[in-house]
Scaffold this active site. Structure first.
Site, PDB file in Angstrom:
ATOM      1  N   PHE A  23     -34.718 -40.315 -50.751  1.00  0.00           N
ATOM      2  CA  PHE A  23     -35.966 -40.232 -49.553  1.00  0.00           C
ATOM      3  C   PHE A  23     -35.361 -40.656 -48.577  1.00  0.00           C
ATOM      4  CE2 PHE A  23     -36.731 -45.119 -49.498  1.00  0.00           C
ATOM      5  CZ  PHE A  23     -36.009 -45.654 -50.328  1.00  0.00           C
ATOM      6  N   LYS A  24     -33.825 -41.662 -48.103  1.00  0.00           N
ATOM      7  CA  LYS A  24     -33.598 -42.817 -47.420  1.00  0.00           C
ATOM      8  C   LYS A  24     -33.071 -41.941 -46.115  1.00  0.00           C
ATOM      9  CE  LYS A  24     -32.397 -46.906 -49.814  1.00  0.00           C
ATOM     10  NZ  LYS A  24     -31.853 -46.333 -50.923  1.00  0.00           N
ATOM     11  N   ASP A  25     -33.262 -40.368 -46.130  1.00  0.00           N
ATOM     12  CA  ASP A  25     -33.507 -40.015 -45.244  1.00  0.00           C
ATOM     13  C   ASP A  25     -34.664 -39.643 -44.691  1.00  0.00           C
ATOM     14  OD1 ASP A  25     -30.567 -38.750 -45.381  1.00  0.00           O
ATOM     15  OD2 ASP A  25     -31.517 -37.563 -46.846  1.00  0.00           O
TER      16      ASP A  25
END
Ligand SMILES: *Cc1c(COP(=O)(O)O)cnc(C)c1O
Length: 461
Positions: free
Chosen positions: A107-109
């Site tokens: 999810f960091k993207d």
């Protein structure tokens, strides 16, 4: 839109100032002076359109909506799924929100892809070059490397704890071949990496000389970008939602709180931070005392964190925005390794909608196997911490949404151990094995890291 520091001793600044600085100069975290009220997603609005509209409430004059639109379209165009954060049902009353369709499968993207666009935009405007330093427990580093590789106006130094992240996680940051990226494998744990970054920001002469910036979840732009998917899931499912958020630094869970404060969650707000055996956050919620413990290695390494940095933003709200109380609490914590929260914060915390609970290593491994038996799908160990806790929650008249924070394929060794089957690698991850890795083993000291940054800056400017 102005930003102020949770410790009250830094001048207020605009979005550009807060975003490019990362950490405030007094050691606090930037928060908006007030929470803007934002309209929920309209029918037919795409993810990147919603993102542009929500972000524009936080960027103010620093980036007008018309300029944000193409930045968001580019950022989210790199996702494998056009919905960016699609929902899948896994039980009668429970859904997964899949946040792992970006370039590095975590999810960091979602935040990092847009942050890289924002940095380029702001730095083009001001004609500066910046040195970004980033501590990673595994996924932030890869997301930052993918987003900033070859960026015009930035260099990126990534600190990861040597041997404590999965090989796939490591390869996402070490195989870009980009000359503006330096990977340092520190002989320490993630808390050491994070502490070195924090201490470097404390040295104002160094910060100004190398033009240092930070994109860890201390950066407000990340929290703002993550509040978007809370708004889209609310619009998609409707009604009262209960979120279960696999948590480490608490950036993701805080983004839910922010979405609620901005009027984006019509059904009220309830979120549980599900943590692994590193249970500092659960102890903090349940005892009202911040206490230090060293991080232990678990099957969910991106959450092996004992000092959840974003709690500071929540504490600021829970004290009624009393910066002196926040500063005193953190000073005590730094000196004594332990600090009780102010009394009013403890009682407000109980009504905040947020809570926390810990899941053991055995429970996490068992959950990955059970989830596959029940649905035919494999989940990553971080997501499993969330689904395990979701099953424990009492029945209620709400829909439960577990945030699927990474793809199973990012943790093939752990998933195979738990389920007996290797996860299928998406094509974009297969390509990793064809590139050479570049990283430098480094002593976990601020002096060693600073020296390496100075060397790189000397070469690139
Ligand atoms: C970073 C990360 C988390 C924890 O998120 P925080 O915002 O730090 O709480 C959970 N799962 C995965 C896969 C991550 O990469």
């Amino acid at each position: 839109m102005k930003y102020i520091s949770t410790r009250g001793q830094a001048p207020s600044t605009d979005f550009a100032g807060a975003c490019l600085a990362g950490l405030a100069p007094d050691g606090g975290l930037y928060v908006p002076e007030s929470f803007p009220q934002i309209d929920p997603p309209a029918k037919g609005e795409t993810y990147h359109e919603v993102a542009a509209r929500i972000l524009s409430a936080f960027t103010g004059d620093a980036i007008p909506l018309d300029d944000l639109k193409p930045l968001c379209a580019r950022a989210y165009g790199s996702f494998a799924h056009q919905c960016v954060a699609p929902l899948t049902q896994w039980r009668q009353d429970a859904w997964l929100m899949e946040l792992h369709h970006g370039p590095t499968l975590a999810f960091k993207d979602i935040a990092m892809q847009i942050i890289a666009q924002i940095y380029d935009y702001l730095l083009d405007k001001s004609g500066q070059r910046m040195m970004i330093v980033c501590a990673t427990s595994g996924d932030t580093g890869g997301a930052a490397a993918a987003a900033f590789a070859g960026a015009k106006n930035t260099d990126l130094v990534i600190l990861h704890p040597h041997g404590r992240i999965s090989p796939v996680q490591r390869m996402f940051m070490t195989t870009t071949g980009a000359s503006n990226i330096v990977n340092l494998a520190l002989d320490g744990d993630f808390d050491d990496c994070q502490a070195i970054v924090k201490d470097m920001f404390g040295d104002r002469e160094f910060v100004n000389r190398v033009n240092l910036s930070g994109v860890n979840s201390i950066n407000w732009a990340r929290v703002a970008a993550q509040s978007v998917y809370y708004a889209t899931v609310q619009a998609a499912l409707g009604g009262a939602l209960r979120f279960v958020v696999p948590s480490g630094n608490m950036g993701d869970a805080l983004a839910g709180y922010v979405a609620a404060r901005c009027g984006l969650l019509s059904g009220g707000f309830e979120a549980v931070c599900a943590v692994n055996a590193n249970d500092a956050l659960a102890r903090l919620f349940n005892t009202g005392v911040m206490s230090r413990a060293s991080a232990v290695a678990t099957p969910s390494p991106a959450m092996d964190i004992s000092v959840p940095s974003n709690f500071e933003r929540l504490l600021f709200e829970m004290t009624g925005r009393d910066a002196d109380a926040v500063r005193t609490t953190y000073d005590t914590y730094k000196q004594a390794g332990e600090a009780p929260l102010p009394e009013e914060a403890v009682s407000r915390l109980k009504c905040s909608g947020l809570s926390a609970a810990s899941v053991s290593n055995d429970e996490t491994m068992g959950e990955m196997a059970r989830f596959e038996q029940e649905t035919g799908w494999q989940i990553c160990p971080h997501t499993a911490v969330g689904t395990f806790h979701a099953r424990r929650l009492p029945d209620a008249d709400v829909k439960t949404v577990v945030l699927a924070t990474a793809a199973a394929a990012k943790f093939p060794e752990t998933v195979e151990e738990a389920t007996g089957r290797k996860p299928v690698m998406p094509a974009r991850a297969e390509a990793l094995y064809q590139h050479d890795e570049v990283f430098e083993r480094t002593e976990a000291s601020i002096a060693a890291v600073r020296a390496r940054i100075e060397q790189h800056v000397g070469r690139s400017r």
